[in-house]
Enzyme design. Structure first.
Site, PDB file in Angstrom:
ATOM      1  N   TYR A  60      37.858 -29.315 -23.523  1.00 29.09           N
ATOM      2  CA  TYR A  60      37.500 -28.365 -24.579  1.00 29.09           C
ATOM      3  C   TYR A  60      38.662 -27.435 -24.919  1.00 29.09           C
ATOM      4  O   TYR A  60      38.745 -26.913 -26.028  1.00 29.09           O
ATOM      5  CB  TYR A  60      36.274 -27.558 -24.125  1.00 29.09           C
ATOM      6  CG  TYR A  60      35.587 -26.800 -25.228  1.00 29.09           C
ATOM      7  CD1 TYR A  60      34.699 -27.437 -26.082  1.00 29.09           C
ATOM      8  CD2 TYR A  60      35.817 -25.441 -25.410  1.00 29.09           C
ATOM      9  CE1 TYR A  60      34.052 -26.746 -27.093  1.00 29.09           C
ATOM     10  CE2 TYR A  60      35.173 -24.742 -26.421  1.00 29.09           C
ATOM     11  CZ  TYR A  60      34.298 -25.395 -27.256  1.00 29.09           C
ATOM     12  OH  TYR A  60      33.666 -24.711 -28.255  1.00 29.09           O
ATOM     13  N   CYS A 104      39.066 -36.275 -18.617  1.00 25.49           N
ATOM     14  CA  CYS A 104      37.960 -37.039 -18.062  1.00 25.49           C
ATOM     15  C   CYS A 104      36.724 -36.149 -18.061  1.00 25.49           C
ATOM     16  O   CYS A 104      36.721 -35.104 -17.408  1.00 25.49           O
ATOM     17  CB  CYS A 104      38.322 -37.480 -16.649  1.00 25.49           C
ATOM     18  SG  CYS A 104      36.972 -38.213 -15.753  1.00 25.49           S
ATOM     19  N   ALA A 108      23.951 -33.055 -15.598  1.00 19.97           N
ATOM     20  CA  ALA A 108      22.492 -33.027 -15.733  1.00 19.97           C
ATOM     21  C   ALA A 108      22.040 -32.656 -17.145  1.00 19.97           C
ATOM     22  O   ALA A 108      20.887 -32.861 -17.506  1.00 19.97           O
ATOM     23  CB  ALA A 108      21.906 -32.043 -14.730  1.00 19.97           C
ATOM     24  N   THR A 109      22.955 -32.108 -17.958  1.00 23.49           N
ATOM     25  CA  THR A 109      22.629 -31.710 -19.325  1.00 23.49           C
ATOM     26  C   THR A 109      23.489 -32.505 -20.303  1.00 23.49           C
ATOM     27  O   THR A 109      24.252 -33.379 -19.903  1.00 23.49           O
ATOM     28  CB  THR A 109      22.892 -30.202 -19.532  1.00 23.49           C
ATOM     29  OG1 THR A 109      24.302 -29.971 -19.432  1.00 23.49           O
ATOM     30  CG2 THR A 109      22.158 -29.366 -18.499  1.00 23.49           C
ATOM     31  N   HIS A 147      25.973 -31.321 -21.841  1.00 29.05           N
ATOM     32  CA  HIS A 147      27.232 -30.582 -21.937  1.00 29.05           C
ATOM     33  C   HIS A 147      28.426 -31.520 -22.140  1.00 29.05           C
ATOM     34  O   HIS A 147      29.313 -31.239 -22.946  1.00 29.05           O
ATOM     35  CB  HIS A 147      27.430 -29.729 -20.681  1.00 29.05           C
ATOM     36  CG  HIS A 147      28.677 -28.923 -20.682  1.00 29.05           C
ATOM     37  ND1 HIS A 147      28.815 -27.773 -21.439  1.00 29.05           N
ATOM     38  CD2 HIS A 147      29.858 -29.098 -20.038  1.00 29.05           C
ATOM     39  CE1 HIS A 147      30.029 -27.281 -21.248  1.00 29.05           C
ATOM     40  NE2 HIS A 147      30.674 -28.062 -20.402  1.00 29.05           N
TER      41      HIS A 147
END
Length: 135
Positions: free
Chosen positions: A45, A68, A73-74, A76
């Site tokens: 980012y 990489c 879990a989200t 994101h």
């Protein structure tokens, strides 16, 4: 003409991006390209600003990104890669120079990321080919 590359390397998942960077540097040498500068950033980012700084330097012919993004879990990972990729494309068009996407992911496991380390070579090859074909 020796193609002068700038590398932007993400430190997140450094165990993997380190190996990607080594592969990319070796392949640049194989293609007779020079890695003129490298900027390390915290994660994918954060790449666009570093890419812009390299492109503002007249001596850089193309930028190779190395990162990489592993699935969490989200969503994101998807958001990070989508926004980084969009801005990377925008910078390439703004400066009229190739910026190769060497970011693996999203949606992959650590094992899959390890299997894709050599994708960094593809990014180097893409950058060099684009410089040569656009001259």
């Amino acid at each position: 003409m020796t193609v002068k590359l700038g590398f932007v390397v993400a430190e997140f998942n450094r165990d993997i991006t380190y190996m990607m960077e080594i592969e990319a540097r070796e392949h640049a040498g194989f293609l007779d390209a020079e890695v003129a500068d490298t900027i390390y950033v915290p994660g994918a980012y954060d790449m666009p600003l570093a890419i812009k700084k390299l492109l503002e330097r007249g001596e850089i012919d193309a930028v190779v990104t190395i990162g990489c993004v592993i699935e969490g879990a989200t969503q994101h990972d998807e958001i990070v890669v989508q926004h980084a990729a969009r801005k990377i494309i925008d910078l390439s068009l703004e400066f009229g120079k190739p910026v190769a996407l060497g970011i693996s992911g999203p949606g992959m496991t650590r094992m899959e990321a390890t299997e894709r380390i050599d994708y960094a070579k593809r990014a180097v090859e893409s950058a060099v080919k684009m410089v040569q074909r656009l001259e």
